[in-house]
Write an enzyme that holds these catalytic residues in place. Structure first.
Site, PDB file in Angstrom:
ATOM      1  CD1 TRP A  84       8.189  -2.458  -0.130  1.00 40.94           C
ATOM      2  CD2 TRP A  84       9.899  -1.004  -0.062  1.00 40.94           C
ATOM      3  NE1 TRP A  84       8.472  -2.130  -1.340  1.00 40.94           N
ATOM      4  CE2 TRP A  84       9.544  -1.426  -1.515  1.00 40.94           C
ATOM      5  CE3 TRP A  84      11.165  -0.114   0.188  1.00 40.94           C
ATOM      6  CZ2 TRP A  84      10.211  -0.756  -2.668  1.00 40.94           C
ATOM      7  CZ3 TRP A  84      11.499   0.361  -0.972  1.00 40.94           C
ATOM      8  CH2 TRP A  84      11.028   0.057  -2.442  1.00 40.94           C
ATOM      9  NE  ARG A 144      -0.549   0.617   4.966  1.00 38.52           N
ATOM     10  CZ  ARG A 144      -0.712  -0.033   6.180  1.00 38.52           C
ATOM     11  NH1 ARG A 144      -1.129  -1.337   6.029  1.00 38.52           N
ATOM     12  NH2 ARG A 144       0.039   0.802   7.207  1.00 38.52           N
ATOM     13  CG  ASP A 175      -3.595  -3.374   6.918  1.00 42.31           C
ATOM     14  OD1 ASP A 175      -3.815  -4.121   5.859  1.00 42.31           O
ATOM     15  OD2 ASP A 175      -2.458  -3.210   7.151  1.00 42.31           O
TER      16      ASP A 175
END
Length: 625
Positions: free
Chosen positions: A195, A182, A293
């Site tokens: 990352w 994302r 999320d």
């Protein structure tokens, strides 16, 4: 907006897939203006949870580009996107490829030729002219606000790119990687790059730092749906196998790639947009988040690298692709199921006793894995579970339930009935530790926590303390099962803080607990175990006060998100032999939990009301409202 017609033959892309869905009645167009902040999320969330169609929003406020969402929002659409009639066919294709004959003389070798021809489709093919480079924005022209990038949930830190195919190259080996990470928009030409510590992009960035150079990055939006899927798939570390190769194999033709306009990276030639730029490892990281999320909880703010966009290339008439994640089931559940099917043959090659496995939506991929096995010796369930913990991203699994071959792993109710019938708490449960997903908010440490194995297979004499005097006698004995029989209590017990509770007929007690003090859930579990009602119960599921105890999916989703098994799953004695208490309530600082506890994702009432009022304007059927 009419999408342009494709040439007579080319690799499928996003727009051809949109046309295919529309022809099949699986996509609707919404022409009225819609807001990219929350409104599109609320519409898409209702549709995916109701099994509704994909949507092409033709008029997104503040952008000249249409937005497509929910393209793989059902099992059937996901199979269609990957070029198969059913997701189970993915396992057949992979099994066909890896089952190469190594013997049988000339006939055996010739039998491999068809498979080798299939493998020839793995490497991508380079093209000079790419649709995605018809229009180019450079330097000062770059303005990401012109793209219809979504703010998905109310507490999100900003707009997020949710379907990015992030391309990097190993600075030392030149090996290519594509992943889906994302990206929070932080300015007109800057985003975050999510990352995580286990990701390949992180390794590439660290190598660039040691070499003292910037890391070139290209981000593709769109392309063949098979490539979008491949970017999410946990590929095994096989030389030459990358996301372009997987998409090419699924498609039966080499994937078209081209060189970036301003970066020396291979990008999908048939994407809709490419964001080109770099990440500078010497630069301070930026605060990214919160973000609603795929766990159904918010990921709290943290530091991540910045991605600087120096150019944007695109088609003349591009479509922006998006997805949303949140409380399951969501679109990502079908991508996870596709990965299950695709990698089942590889798992069976390493652990041949595996009959099947499944990661239910309530477990949001890494929290629960159910595996069925062909059992032939004692302890085999633990052997398989520990073997799975060692396979790639399966290392993040939190709870593994092992059942017999005849049990349907995707029948959620049947699996938990097997657990009651065949797994004695304490005897057939085992906790251990290992890596966890960094998004797991409940683990004992960041990326590190407890794990639980439940052996719900039929037991052999050695596994139940048989008194047989010899191996031969043990082998002749019948499998021995627990004698526990679930019983429904005459009335519900009363405990402090319990705002709702429900007993099921198959041995589970669901509790919604309003927790106000440390140790409250443990005290509740001990009190329940001593109560007469516990005699007919094998599992006490303690969830938070926001949980619907009448919804088994909601209960398990909350429990699995909120436990570190080593800390929160306890075996307690009862008059019927044992109770497994799952403490899925929120953890407090007084219990030694030092991190902030994230909230569950909820849409605002105001947005819900607005979407209700505008539903008739969208042109969407009332049944999905």
């Amino acid at each position: 907006m009419a999408l342009p017609s494709p040439p007579a033959r080319r690799t499928p892309d996003l727009q051809s897939f949109i046309r295919l869905l529309e022809e099949r009645g699986e996509l609707v167009r919404v022409s009225v203006p819609v807001d990219r902040e929350l409104e599109i999320t609320e519409i898409a969330d209702r549709l995916v949870k109701g099994g509704g169609p994909a949507v092409l929003f033709e008029n997104v406020k503040g952008s000249d580009f249409p937005l497509a969402i929910g393209l793989m929002g059902t099992r059937e659409r996901t199979a269609l996107a990957l070029g198969v009639s059913d997701l189970d066919d993915l396992a057949k294709k992979v099994r066909h490829l890896i089952d190469l004959k190594g013997s049988g003389g000339l006939g055996g070798l010739l039998g491999n030729l068809g498979k080798l021809r299939d493998a020839m489709h793995l490497p991508p093919r380079r093209v000079r002219s790419a649709p995605v480079q018809e229009v180019v924005w450079r330097e000062g022209e770059v303005d990401l606000s012109r793209l219809p990038i979504l703010k998905c949930w109310p507490l999100d830190g900003g707009p997020f790119v949710t379907l990015p195919l992030v391309v990097t190259r190993d600075p030392e080996t030149g090996e290519r990687n594509m992943g889906m990470y994302r990206m929070q928009v932080m300015g007109k030409n800057v985003t975050g790059m999510h990352w995580q510590r286990h990701k390949t992009g992180t390794r590439h960035l660290e190598k660039a730092r040691k070499l003292g150079r910037k890391l070139e990055v290209a981000v593709a939006l769109g392309g063949d749906p098979a490539l979008i899927y491949a970017a999410t798939a946990p590929l095994p570390p096989i030389p030459g196998l990358d996301e372009f190769a997987v998409a090419g194999y699924l498609r039966g033709e080499r994937y078209p790639i081209t060189r970036g306009v301003t970066v020396d990276l291979d990008v999908p030639a048939n994407a809709e947009f490419i964001l080109e730029g770099y990440v500078d490892p010497a630069e301070d990281w930026a605060v990214e988040g919160p973000f609603g999320d795929h766990t159904g909880f918010y990921t709290l703010p943290d530091l991540y690298p910045r991605f600087h966009v120096t150019a944007v290339t695109m088609r003349r008439h591009p479509v922006y692709p998006a997805t949303i994640v949140g409380r399951p089931p969501m679109e990502d559940a079908y991508l996870i199921e596709a990965s299950e099917r695709l990698f089942l043959p590889a798992a069976q090659t390493i652990l041949p006793e595996i009959a099947d496995y499944h990661m239910p939506p309530a477990g949001v991929a890494h929290n629960l894995v159910v595996v069925s096995i062909k059992k032939s010796y004692p302890g085999q369930a633990y052997k398989v579970a520990n073997g799975l913990f060692g396979l790639g991203q399966m290392m993040f699994a939190k709870v593994i339930v092992v059942v017999d071959e005849g049990v349907r792993v995707n029948d959620f109710g049947a699996v938990w009935r097997e657990v009651v019938a065949r797994a004695v708490p304490g005897r057939d449960t085992l906790t251990t530790r290992g890596p966890t997903d960094v998004l797991d908010h409940s683990s004992r440490g960041w990326g590190y926590g407890g794990k639980l194995i439940i052996d719900a297979t039929s037991k052999l004499p050695e596994e139940v303390g048989s008194a047989a005097s010899s191996r031969e006698e043990q082998g002749r004995e019948e499998a021995m099962e627990p004698s526990f029989v679930p019983r429904v209590a005459a009335e519900l017990p009363s405990f402090e803080g319990v705002i709702a509770q429900r007993q099921t007929a198959d041995g589970y007690w669901h509790v919604a607990l309003h927790k106000t003090q440390p140790g409250q859930a443990k005290a509740l579990a001990r009190a329940f175990a001593a109560h007469p009602a516990a005699a007919g119960i094998r599992h006490l599921l303690i969830a938070d006060e926001q949980t619907d105890v009448g919804n088994i999916q909601d209960v398990w989703w909350t429990i699995l998100n909120n436990i570190d098994p080593e800390r929160d799953v306890h075996c307690l004695p009862t008059s019927s032999g044992g109770l497994l208490a799952w403490d899925g309530a929120r953890k407090l600082p007084g219990e030694g939990f030092v991190r902030e506890w994230p909230p569950k994702i909820e849409m605002t009432p105001e947005v819900r009301r607005r979407v209700d009022a505008r539903w008739h304007l969208y042109g969407l059927p009332e049944k999905w409202r």
